[in-house]
Design a protein around this motif. Sequence first.
Motif, PDB file in Angstrom:
ATOM      1  N   THR A  15      -6.577  15.846   0.647  1.00  0.00           N
ATOM      2  CA  THR A  15      -7.422  15.631   1.812  1.00  0.00           C
ATOM      3  C   THR A  15      -6.948  16.553   2.934  1.00  0.00           C
ATOM      4  OG1 THR A  15      -7.733  13.314   1.197  1.00  0.00           O
ATOM      5  CG2 THR A  15      -8.240  13.931   3.477  1.00  0.00           C
ATOM      6  N   PRO A  16      -7.830  17.356   3.535  1.00  0.00           N
ATOM      7  CA  PRO A  16      -7.389  18.232   4.628  1.00  0.00           C
ATOM      8  C   PRO A  16      -6.648  17.444   5.705  1.00  0.00           C
ATOM      9  CG  PRO A  16      -9.618  18.793   3.973  1.00  0.00           C
ATOM     10  CD  PRO A  16      -9.259  17.539   3.222  1.00  0.00           C
ATOM     11  N   GLY A  17      -5.486  17.942   6.088  1.00  0.00           N
ATOM     12  CA  GLY A  17      -4.661  17.268   7.079  1.00  0.00           C
ATOM     13  C   GLY A  17      -3.734  16.215   6.509  1.00  0.00           C
ATOM     14  N   ALA A  18      -3.845  15.926   5.213  1.00  0.00           N
ATOM     15  CA  ALA A  18      -2.974  14.917   4.595  1.00  0.00           C
ATOM     16  C   ALA A  18      -1.527  15.400   4.597  1.00  0.00           C
ATOM     17  CB  ALA A  18      -3.435  14.630   3.167  1.00  0.00           C
ATOM     18  N   LYS A  19      -0.601  14.450   4.728  1.00  0.00           N
ATOM     19  CA  LYS A  19       0.824  14.771   4.743  1.00  0.00           C
ATOM     20  C   LYS A  19       1.484  14.221   3.481  1.00  0.00           C
ATOM     21  CE  LYS A  19       1.134  14.737   9.795  1.00  0.00           C
ATOM     22  NZ  LYS A  19       1.782  14.131  10.980  1.00  0.00           N
ATOM     23  N   VAL A  20       2.288  15.045   2.853  1.00  0.00           N
ATOM     24  CA  VAL A  20       3.008  14.629   1.652  1.00  0.00           C
ATOM     25  C   VAL A  20       4.470  15.026   1.792  1.00  0.00           C
ATOM     26  CG1 VAL A  20       0.964  14.863   0.190  1.00  0.00           C
ATOM     27  CG2 VAL A  20       2.551  16.776   0.395  1.00  0.00           C
ATOM     28  N   ASP A  21       5.329  14.310   1.082  1.00  0.00           N
ATOM     29  CA  ASP A  21       6.747  14.650   1.011  1.00  0.00           C
ATOM     30  C   ASP A  21       7.022  15.341  -0.321  1.00  0.00           C
ATOM     31  OD1 ASP A  21       7.116  13.460   3.445  1.00  0.00           O
ATOM     32  OD2 ASP A  21       7.819  11.554   2.626  1.00  0.00           O
ATOM     33  N   ILE A  80      -1.378  13.205 -13.127  1.00  0.00           N
ATOM     34  CA  ILE A  80      -1.179  11.761 -13.181  1.00  0.00           C
ATOM     35  C   ILE A  80      -0.002  11.383 -12.297  1.00  0.00           C
ATOM     36  CG2 ILE A  80      -2.151  11.521 -15.487  1.00  0.00           C
ATOM     37  CD1 ILE A  80       0.719  11.372 -16.566  1.00  0.00           C
ATOM     38  N   ASP A  81      -0.061  10.172 -11.717  1.00  0.00           N
ATOM     39  CA  ASP A  81       1.047   9.705 -10.899  1.00  0.00           C
ATOM     40  C   ASP A  81       1.986   8.847 -11.743  1.00  0.00           C
ATOM     41  OD1 ASP A  81      -0.125   7.224 -11.188  1.00  0.00           O
ATOM     42  OD2 ASP A  81      -0.756   7.038  -9.099  1.00  0.00           O
ATOM     43  N   ALA A  82       2.993   8.258 -11.097  1.00  0.00           N
ATOM     44  CA  ALA A  82       4.012   7.502 -11.823  1.00  0.00           C
ATOM     45  C   ALA A  82       3.452   6.260 -12.497  1.00  0.00           C
ATOM     46  CB  ALA A  82       5.144   7.114 -10.872  1.00  0.00           C
ATOM     47  N   GLU A  83       2.280   5.796 -12.047  1.00  0.00           N
ATOM     48  CA  GLU A  83       1.637   4.642 -12.669  1.00  0.00           C
ATOM     49  C   GLU A  83       0.594   5.064 -13.702  1.00  0.00           C
ATOM     50  OE1 GLU A  83       2.662   1.631 -12.059  1.00  0.00           O
ATOM     51  OE2 GLU A  83       4.107   2.352 -10.571  1.00  0.00           O
ATOM     52  N   GLU A 124       8.506  16.948  -7.122  1.00  0.00           N
ATOM     53  CA  GLU A 124       8.011  15.584  -6.926  1.00  0.00           C
ATOM     54  C   GLU A 124       7.218  15.541  -5.631  1.00  0.00           C
ATOM     55  OE1 GLU A 124      10.463  12.007  -7.882  1.00  0.00           O
ATOM     56  OE2 GLU A 124      10.272  11.610  -5.732  1.00  0.00           O
ATOM     57  N   VAL A 125       6.010  15.011  -5.698  1.00  0.00           N
ATOM     58  CA  VAL A 125       5.110  14.944  -4.546  1.00  0.00           C
ATOM     59  C   VAL A 125       4.824  13.482  -4.248  1.00  0.00           C
ATOM     60  CG1 VAL A 125       2.939  15.757  -3.563  1.00  0.00           C
ATOM     61  CG2 VAL A 125       4.069  17.095  -5.351  1.00  0.00           C
ATOM     62  N   ARG A 126       5.093  13.068  -3.017  1.00  0.00           N
ATOM     63  CA  ARG A 126       4.830  11.691  -2.597  1.00  0.00           C
ATOM     64  C   ARG A 126       3.772  11.692  -1.502  1.00  0.00           C
ATOM     65  NH1 ARG A 126       8.640   7.658  -3.853  1.00  0.00           N
ATOM     66  NH2 ARG A 126      10.330   8.427  -5.185  1.00  0.00           N
ATOM     67  N   GLY A 127       2.737  10.923  -1.723  1.00  0.00           N
ATOM     68  CA  GLY A 127       1.660  10.846  -0.749  1.00  0.00           C
ATOM     69  C   GLY A 127       0.568   9.932  -1.255  1.00  0.00           C
ATOM     70  N   THR A 128      -0.580  10.012  -0.625  1.00  0.00           N
ATOM     71  CA  THR A 128      -1.747   9.244  -1.044  1.00  0.00           C
ATOM     72  C   THR A 128      -2.804  10.222  -1.532  1.00  0.00           C
ATOM     73  OG1 THR A 128      -1.262   7.540   0.595  1.00  0.00           O
ATOM     74  CG2 THR A 128      -3.477   7.559  -0.344  1.00  0.00           C
ATOM     75  N   PHE A 129      -3.240  10.039  -2.776  1.00  0.00           N
ATOM     76  CA  PHE A 129      -4.151  10.987  -3.405  1.00  0.00           C
ATOM     77  C   PHE A 129      -5.446  10.284  -3.799  1.00  0.00           C
ATOM     78  CE2 PHE A 129       0.267  11.854  -4.718  1.00  0.00           C
ATOM     79  CZ  PHE A 129       0.487  12.968  -3.929  1.00  0.00           C
ATOM     80  N   GLU A 161       0.863  -1.177   0.000  1.00  0.00           N
ATOM     81  CA  GLU A 161       0.000   0.000   0.000  1.00  0.00           C
ATOM     82  C   GLU A 161       0.905   1.234   0.000  1.00  0.00           C
ATOM     83  OE1 GLU A 161      -3.914   1.677   2.382  1.00  0.00           O
ATOM     84  OE2 GLU A 161      -2.824  -0.048   3.112  1.00  0.00           O
ATOM     85  N   ALA A 162       1.698   1.371  -1.074  1.00  0.00           N
ATOM     86  CA  ALA A 162       2.766   2.355  -1.129  1.00  0.00           C
ATOM     87  C   ALA A 162       2.230   3.731  -1.472  1.00  0.00           C
ATOM     88  CB  ALA A 162       3.803   1.931  -2.166  1.00  0.00           C
ATOM     89  N   GLN A 163       3.068   4.733  -1.201  1.00  0.00           N
ATOM     90  CA  GLN A 163       2.713   6.090  -1.566  1.00  0.00           C
ATOM     91  C   GLN A 163       2.736   6.255  -3.078  1.00  0.00           C
ATOM     92  OE1 GLN A 163       5.637   8.367   0.653  1.00  0.00           O
ATOM     93  NE2 GLN A 163       4.048   9.035   2.068  1.00  0.00           N
ATOM     94  N   GLN A 164       1.885   7.148  -3.550  1.00  0.00           N
ATOM     95  CA  GLN A 164       1.909   7.505  -4.959  1.00  0.00           C
ATOM     96  C   GLN A 164       2.947   8.594  -5.180  1.00  0.00           C
ATOM     97  OE1 GLN A 164      -2.589   7.822  -4.546  1.00  0.00           O
ATOM     98  NE2 GLN A 164      -2.369   7.679  -6.760  1.00  0.00           N
ATOM     99  N   VAL A 165       3.455   8.662  -6.389  1.00  0.00           N
ATOM    100  CA  VAL A 165       4.455   9.664  -6.753  1.00  0.00           C
ATOM    101  C   VAL A 165       3.917  10.468  -7.930  1.00  0.00           C
ATOM    102  CG1 VAL A 165       6.814  10.087  -7.515  1.00  0.00           C
ATOM    103  CG2 VAL A 165       6.326   8.172  -5.977  1.00  0.00           C
TER     104      VAL A 165
END
Length: 619
Positions: free
Chosen positions: A265-271, A207-210, A340-345, A170-174
């Motif tokens: 998503t409000p409060g979501a954390k991304v790298d 779009i993400d990396a996939e 580059e944004v890493r997180g769950t979208f 259940e990896a982060q999206q990029v």
Amino acid sequence: MARAYPKLRPHSGQRVASVGNVFMHAGHVASAASRSTTVETAALASSSRSSFQWASRALRAASRFSGRVTRRRRGAHPVSQSSGATTRASISAASRTSASSCRYDASPCAITASSIWSPSSVGASASPVLTSFSSVMRHILRKFDRSSASTLATFARGAVVAGLLAVVTEAQQVVRFDFGAKARKTQDAWNNVHQAVTAGVLVRDAIDAERRRTSLDLRQVDGWSGINVDGCVKGGPWPGSATRDSFYVGDHDDRRAVLWLEDLTPGAKVDLLLYGSRIGAPGDRVTVFRVGKARLRLDAQDNVSRRARIAKAVADSRGRIEIVVEAPKPGGLAYLGVLEVRGTFQDAATHRAPAESVHGPPHTTARTWAIADGRTGHILHEHFGHAPREMASTTKIMTAWIALDLADRKPGLLDGVVTVSAVADRTGGSTAGVRTGERLPLKELLFGLLLPSGNDAAVAIAEYLGPRLPISGSGVTPVARFVDEMNRRARVLGLKQTLYLDPHGYSKNRTCAVDLLKLTWTAMQNSTFRSYVATRTRKVSIVTPSGRRREAHWTNTNRLLAIDGYDGVKTGVTRTAGSCLVSSGRRADRHLLVAVLGATSTPARDVDTRNLFRWAWRQ
């Protein structure tokens, strides 16, 4: 080639072994699923349907024993009776997830890693659950097959592998953005951005990396100076087409660009990973990235592999993260080539904005707006009111206020005659139509500034008043000295988001809606200013270079003056700023000031303004 698995035999004591084999199968499938989204293997097709059904029944039976077993346990992890109830529920949920989520038929079985044993099935008390499983399975082993000593290990190993791999997969999206020239797009799952100066949404549903389309949007709030194409060509952390070109900011006094990541998503954390490169050019190329309280520096000079990383940036209550890119020193340039944004979208196809409220202010096409009390200047309402934006010809509020303020201090100044220079005549954009060598009093030229919004009039006024101002900055020409005075007064008024580069707004002067209302309220305290901005038409006499006179007819661009109750103040429009309007309106004993910036058109800004007035008057 797919690995061959033994058939599951649902007979006698080996039914317990079937449970272990089910989870071993799950472990192998999850391992393969970590390398691809969906795994199809013929191995599970050879297992009988009853094996899965029995596995489900066995786990549910285990849940009935779990409370009793956990209460009897002694050791490092005591579990209370309430924990036993939680464990039973978790085991039961796990049994339903493990057995029923495997689509079983004669065709190959398709299983996704997240459906095998998700963390939500196990619950927060994962350690007690697994420990309870061990105790329960010992009981089952004693009951069904005392000789199957390795079955428990098989079961536990398969279960743990399946659970852990479900978490890992259940990896982060990029999501990657390439900032640069339109001719140098980066292919293969990149979001290309080439509008360096345009305000608004640049990328929608990135779009993400996939190559999955997400709900993530990229909005540009404050644009850049231009595009650089002399970055790192090879050896960088991304393809050369992404690292070679970039956006840069730092021309003149404008040293900042602002981007928003939206629809999170409000409060979501991304790298965030940020990169910029400028190869071979001397000078200061230090770039500062600010996100929330985080502030990182990246030297883009001859940069190949250095990146700035901001971990766990948090989306605000509107699902937005603001990224500020700036050159910290005058004369420096800041760069951004890759984000580059890493997180769950959220998925773009299923994402929906919150339901519209029947309460609150109206929807507008304007990017930002603010409403102030006309009597006190206090800000009553705002929407992104502190977001910096280009202000276009609303710049002329400051130009006119300085002229009238100087006139109050120097009687007779308004009667002084201004001679239009060739520089003023050649100024682009909206015009009052004054020509080189023509002469007219300053008090008449101010109508040409405020009614038809003449950029030529603005330059002529700055040239006339500049020599009368003290040298307060680097300005050596009359116009530069006047612009320095505009910025000095902005600082005195506390206009933190405001920056002037010219006296008319045809370049990239910036402000925010709140700053603009603070300035407007101050200017409206001058009765002469109020008289100018309330004038709908004006006929003036101009002396030509030959000494003859001609008449000019000027009409105010503020269409709201045709409606009773509106009495000023200034319009503005450019391609990058959009349509802007600052208005003054009165109803009964209420006086309001409204500023809208970045509307989609002139009619739209008028509708936005009127709707905001109507709503605010009812509050």
